[in-house]
Design a protein around this motif. Structure first.
Motif, PDB file in Angstrom:
ATOM      1  N   LEU A 100       0.836  -1.199   0.000  1.00  0.00           N
ATOM      2  CA  LEU A 100       0.000   0.000   0.000  1.00  0.00           C
ATOM      3  C   LEU A 100       0.871   1.249   0.000  1.00  0.00           C
ATOM      4  CD1 LEU A 100      -2.951  -0.677   2.478  1.00  0.00           C
ATOM      5  CD2 LEU A 100      -2.686  -1.347   0.077  1.00  0.00           C
ATOM      6  N   VAL A 101       0.514   2.205  -0.864  1.00  0.00           N
ATOM      7  CA  VAL A 101       1.124   3.533  -0.859  1.00  0.00           C
ATOM      8  C   VAL A 101      -0.024   4.531  -0.803  1.00  0.00           C
ATOM      9  CG1 VAL A 101       2.687   5.133  -1.998  1.00  0.00           C
ATOM     10  CG2 VAL A 101       3.017   2.664  -2.299  1.00  0.00           C
ATOM     11  N   GLY A 102      -0.106   5.266   0.291  1.00  0.00           N
ATOM     12  CA  GLY A 102      -1.219   6.184   0.483  1.00  0.00           C
ATOM     13  C   GLY A 102      -0.868   7.633   0.221  1.00  0.00           C
ATOM     14  N   PHE A 140      -6.244  -4.848   3.946  1.00  0.00           N
ATOM     15  CA  PHE A 140      -4.803  -4.676   4.089  1.00  0.00           C
ATOM     16  C   PHE A 140      -4.307  -5.613   5.177  1.00  0.00           C
ATOM     17  CE2 PHE A 140      -6.632  -1.391   6.852  1.00  0.00           C
ATOM     18  CZ  PHE A 140      -5.940  -1.593   8.046  1.00  0.00           C
ATOM     19  N   ASP A 141      -3.035  -5.896   5.160  1.00  0.00           N
ATOM     20  CA  ASP A 141      -2.437  -6.878   6.068  1.00  0.00           C
ATOM     21  C   ASP A 141      -1.131  -6.307   6.610  1.00  0.00           C
ATOM     22  OD1 ASP A 141      -0.673  -9.140   6.887  1.00  0.00           O
ATOM     23  OD2 ASP A 141      -2.344 -10.390   6.215  1.00  0.00           O
ATOM     24  N   GLU A 142      -0.984  -6.265   7.932  1.00  0.00           N
ATOM     25  CA  GLU A 142       0.216  -5.718   8.565  1.00  0.00           C
ATOM     26  C   GLU A 142       1.009  -6.796   9.308  1.00  0.00           C
ATOM     27  OE1 GLU A 142      -2.276  -2.607  10.503  1.00  0.00           O
ATOM     28  OE2 GLU A 142      -0.673  -1.257   9.803  1.00  0.00           O
ATOM     29  N   ALA A 147       2.449  -2.371   5.572  1.00  0.00           N
ATOM     30  CA  ALA A 147       1.105  -2.760   5.150  1.00  0.00           C
ATOM     31  C   ALA A 147       1.087  -3.186   3.685  1.00  0.00           C
ATOM     32  CB  ALA A 147       0.130  -1.607   5.376  1.00  0.00           C
ATOM     33  N   PHE A 148       0.635  -4.408   3.444  1.00  0.00           N
ATOM     34  CA  PHE A 148       0.398  -4.947   2.101  1.00  0.00           C
ATOM     35  C   PHE A 148      -1.106  -5.040   1.879  1.00  0.00           C
ATOM     36  CE2 PHE A 148       4.679  -6.316   2.831  1.00  0.00           C
ATOM     37  CZ  PHE A 148       5.249  -6.611   1.607  1.00  0.00           C
ATOM     38  N   HIS A 149      -1.521  -5.111   0.606  1.00  0.00           N
ATOM     39  CA  HIS A 149      -2.900  -5.481   0.331  1.00  0.00           C
ATOM     40  C   HIS A 149      -3.096  -6.907   0.827  1.00  0.00           C
ATOM     41  CE1 HIS A 149      -6.590  -6.506  -1.867  1.00  0.00           C
ATOM     42  NE2 HIS A 149      -6.825  -5.197  -1.861  1.00  0.00           N
ATOM     43  N   SER A 150      -4.266  -7.207   1.372  1.00  0.00           N
ATOM     44  CA  SER A 150      -4.487  -8.526   1.966  1.00  0.00           C
ATOM     45  C   SER A 150      -4.438  -9.650   0.935  1.00  0.00           C
ATOM     46  CB  SER A 150      -5.832  -8.556   2.698  1.00  0.00           C
ATOM     47  OG  SER A 150      -6.894  -8.250   1.812  1.00  0.00           O
ATOM     48  N   ASP A 151      -4.611  -9.328  -0.362  1.00  0.00           N
ATOM     49  CA  ASP A 151      -4.512 -10.349  -1.410  1.00  0.00           C
ATOM     50  C   ASP A 151      -3.269 -10.151  -2.259  1.00  0.00           C
ATOM     51  OD1 ASP A 151      -6.019 -12.693  -2.435  1.00  0.00           O
ATOM     52  OD2 ASP A 151      -5.930 -11.587  -4.328  1.00  0.00           O
ATOM     53  N   SER A 152      -2.252  -9.484  -1.713  1.00  0.00           N
ATOM     54  CA  SER A 152      -0.977  -9.303  -2.415  1.00  0.00           C
ATOM     55  C   SER A 152      -0.304 -10.652  -2.655  1.00  0.00           C
ATOM     56  CB  SER A 152      -0.048  -8.409  -1.587  1.00  0.00           C
ATOM     57  OG  SER A 152       1.304  -8.586  -1.969  1.00  0.00           O
TER      58      SER A 152
END
Length: 537
Positions: A100-102, A140-142, A147-152
Motif C-alpha cells: 500500500l502507498v497512500g 490490508f495486512d500488517e 502494510a500490504f494489500h491482503s490479497d498481495s
C-alpha cells in the motif's frame, strides 16, 4: 473466432503488439525470453596462496586461529548487514495491489477508488472497505509491519516461506518513486552504494544475476560504479562451488589445513621481521602486521570453507533436502528462479558476498489479463520469503530491497479466472504508479521506526499517481539509490556519516539537509548491530 489464451505461464515469454520485437539483452529479459540467470565465477586467494609447497611448515608451531582473528580485528562473515535486492525487469506492479502507498498521511491514508482501480484493484477490494476474510476486516495486512494489500501475491509468497517467528521480526518501508518504463537505463541498482557503505564479503564484494555493471537489469548510478568490485555473475549451485579451491592436500583434515596456513603466516611474519621495509614513513610495523593478517584471513577462510561443497545450497538442509527445508527437492530442481535465489542468498547471508542482485525476468506483464502477473508476483514473493527465512535460520539480519523499471496500470476490466482473482487486468505501462520497497529482518526483534508512520517515504495523489514533489526521491532514481544507502547505514547507526562516506569517494548527494534526510530514513540501528558491525545472535 479464435479463443484467447487466459494467461501466460511464469516461464513463458511475453510478446506485446505495442512493443518492437526484442533485440537487446534487456528486452529479452523484461519480456521473459531470457531467464535472468545468475552465476558466480571467480578465482580464490586460496588457490594462489596454497599452490606453493609447504614442506618446511612443520618447523613452526601454529598460533590459535581465533586468537589471531581477534588480534587482527577480522569481523565474522561480511561484518555488515547482508543486503539482497530483487530487480523485477519490465515494470512490475508494486503499489496498491502489493504494497500500500497512500497519501500524505501514510500507507493508510487511502486513495480514491479510481486511484486504486488504476493500480489494479476493483471497487470491491479497495483498502479500507469491509472484508470478512481479513483478520482486521479490511483489505490490508500488517503481518510484516509494512502494510500490504491482503490479497498481495508478494505477501502470499513471503508468508508461505517464512515462519511466524520470522514474520514477527520483519518490518519495512515503501518509497513512492516513479521510474522510466521498460528501460535498463534507470540508474536504479544500489549495489555499489551499499558497498560504499561498507558491505563486503569474505570471497566477493558483490554478486549479481547478469553480466552487467550492476549485476542486474537496471543500471547503477554512473558516479558510484567501481570496477574493482564489479558484481560477479551467479547462475546455479554448480558455479558457486567453483569459487574456492584450497589446492591438493591429499588426506589432510580441514583442521590440519588451517594449521598449515597459520604456520605459513608465522614463517612469513618471521621473515618480514628480519627484513627492512622502506616506506619513507613510520608505518613499517603497521604494514607488516597488515601483511601478516592477510595470511590469517586466508586461514580463517580455509576454516570457514573447508571444501567447495560447503558453499552450495544443495548441501544445505535449511535450503533443500532437509525435513523442513525452505524449498522442496521438486521445486529446487524444476524452477530456475528458486535455484538462482538459493545460490545468491546463501552467498550473501553466509557472509561470502557483501550484497547480491537477483534479476527476475518477465515482469512486463501487461498482457490483457491479470493471471500472468499474479503468478509471477507469487513466485517473486516466494523467493523474497526464502531469503528472509534463510536469514532467520542463520540468525543474521537482512535488508531486502525490491524495485522495477516502471510499472503498469489497469483500465478497470477484471480477470475473473482462478488466477486472475477478480482483479483488474494489466492494460499497459505507466511509470506514474511506480514504487519500490524494502524489508528488514532483525533476529533481535522487529526494527524500531525513527518516527510513527515512517514506513512510507513520499506519497501518492488520490488518482493513484506518484506526487513528484513529495520527496527528493519521488522523481529522481539516482537520489532513490542514495536514500536506500542512507537507510542501510541507519540500520548500522551510521547515518550521521552519510556525507563523509560519500565525500571520501568524491561523491555528493541530493537528499538535502540533515532534517530532510531524517524524513527519508525509516528505522534506527538494529539491536543485532554494535559499533556498525553485525554481532552474533
Amino acid at each position: 473466432m479464435s479463443k484467447r489464451k487466459p494467461f501466460f505461464h511464469p516461464d513463458e515469454p511475453l510478446l506485446h503488439s505495442d512493443h518492437r520485437r526484442p533485440k537487446t539483452r534487456r528486452e529479452f529479459l523484461s519480456q521473459g525470453f531470457s531467464a535472468g540467470m545468475g552465476a558466480v565465477y571467480g578465482t580464490s586467494v586460496m588457490g594462489s596462496l596454497l599452490a606453493s609447497r609447504v614442506a618446511n611448515a612443520q618447523i613452526a608451531y601454529p598460533t590459535d586461529l581465533q586468537t589471531r582473528i581477534n588480534e587482527c580485528g577480522i569481523p565474522e562473515g561480511a561484518g555488515k548487514i547482508p543486503f539482497i535486492c530483487f530487480d523485477l525487469a519490465g515494470g512490475a506492479n508494486i503499489a496498491g495491489s502489493n504494497v500500500l502507498v497512500g497519501g500524505p498521511g501514510g500507507q493508510k491514508d487511502f486513495l480514491s477508488s479510481e486511484g486504486y482501480g488504476k493500480q489494479g484493484l476493483p471497487p470491491a477490494m479497495v483498502p479500507g472497505l469491509a472484508n470478512p476474510d481479513s483478520a482486521n476486516n479490511e483489505f490490508f495486512d500488517e503481518t510484516l509491519g509494512l502494510a500490504f494489500h491482503s490479497d498481495s501475491q508478494f505477501l502470499r509468497g513471503i508468508l508461505e516461506r517464512t515462519s511466524a517467528a520470522t514474520q514477527a521480526a520483519i518490518d519495512g518501508a515503501v518509497f513512492a518513486a516513479r521510474s522510466e518504463n521498460d528501460t535498463g537505463n534507470n540508474p536504479h541498482n544500489p549495489m555499489y552504494a551499499i558497498n560504499i557503505a561498507g558491505a563486503n564479503g569474505e570471497l566477493l564484494a558483490l554478486i549479481g544475476s547478469r553480466t552487467s555493471d550492476s549485476g542486474g537489469n537496471s543500471m547503477a548510478p554512473a558516479d558510484m560504479i567501481n570496477s574493482e568490485v564489479r558484481p560477479t555473475k551467479i547462475d546455479r549451485p554448480a558455479d558457486v562451488t567453483g569459487l574456492v579451491n584450497v589446492g591438493d592436500f591429499g588426506s589432510l583434515t580441514p583442521a590440519q589445513v588451517v594449521d598449515i596456513m597459520l604456520s605459513v603466516e608465522k614463517i612469513s611474519g618471521h621473515k618480514m621481521d628480519l627484513a627492512s621495509i622502506t616506506t619513507g614513513t613510520s608505518d613499517e610495523a603497521l604494514i607488516k602486521e597488515k601483511v601478516k593478517c592477510a595470511y590469517v584471513k586466508s586461514a580463517k577462510l580455509a576454516a570457514d570453507v573447508p571444501d567447495s561443497s560447503s558453499l552450495s545450497p544443495e548441501s544445505d538442509p535449511d535450503i533443500v533436502g532437509g525435513a523442513s527445508s525452505i524449498f522442496t527437492a521438486e521445486e529446487f530442481n524444476n524452477d530456475r528462479e528458486f535455484r538462482k535465489t538459493a545460490s545468491v542468498m546463501k552467498m550473501v547471508i553466509d557472509g561470502n558476498a557483501g550484497a547480491g542482485t537477483i534479476a527476475m525476468g518477465g515482469y512486463d506483464y501487461h498482457t490483457g489479463d491479470r493471471a500472468t502477473g499474479e503468478l509471477r508476483d507469487l513466485r517473486a514473493g516466494r523467493c523474497m520469503g526464502a531469503c528472509l527465512e534463510y536469514a532467520a535460520r542463520r540468525g543474521k539480519p537482512l535488508m531486502l530491497y525490491v524495485f522495477s523499471d516502471g510499472s503498469v496500470f489497469s483500465n478497470g476490466m477484471t480477470d475473473e479466472s482462478v488466477n486472475g482473482r477478480g482483479k483488474g487486468v494489466w492494460t499497459g505501462d505507466n511509470q506514474q504508479t511506480a514504487a519500490s520497497f524494502f524489508l528488514v529482518y532483525n533476529p533481535g526483534g522487529r526494527a524500531t521506526l525513527m518516527r510513527p508512520e515512517d514506513r512510507q517515504i513520499g506519497y501518492m495523489r488520490r488518482s493513484g499517481d506518484v506526487e513528484t514533489s513529495s520527496s527528493p526521491v519521488a522523481n529522481n532514481v539516482n537520489q532513490l539509490v542514495q536514500a536506500v544507502m542512507l537507510n542501510y547505514m541507519a540500520l548500522h547507526g551510521e547515518q550521521a556519516q552519510f556525507d563523509s562516506v560519500l565525500a571520501n569517494r568524491g561523491l555528493t548527494h541530493g537528499l538535502g539537509s540533515v532534517a530532510t534526510r531524517d524524513s527519508l530514513t525509516a528505522f534506527t540501528q538494529l539491536s543485532s548491530v554494535q559499533g556498525g558491525i553485525v554481532v552474533s545472535t
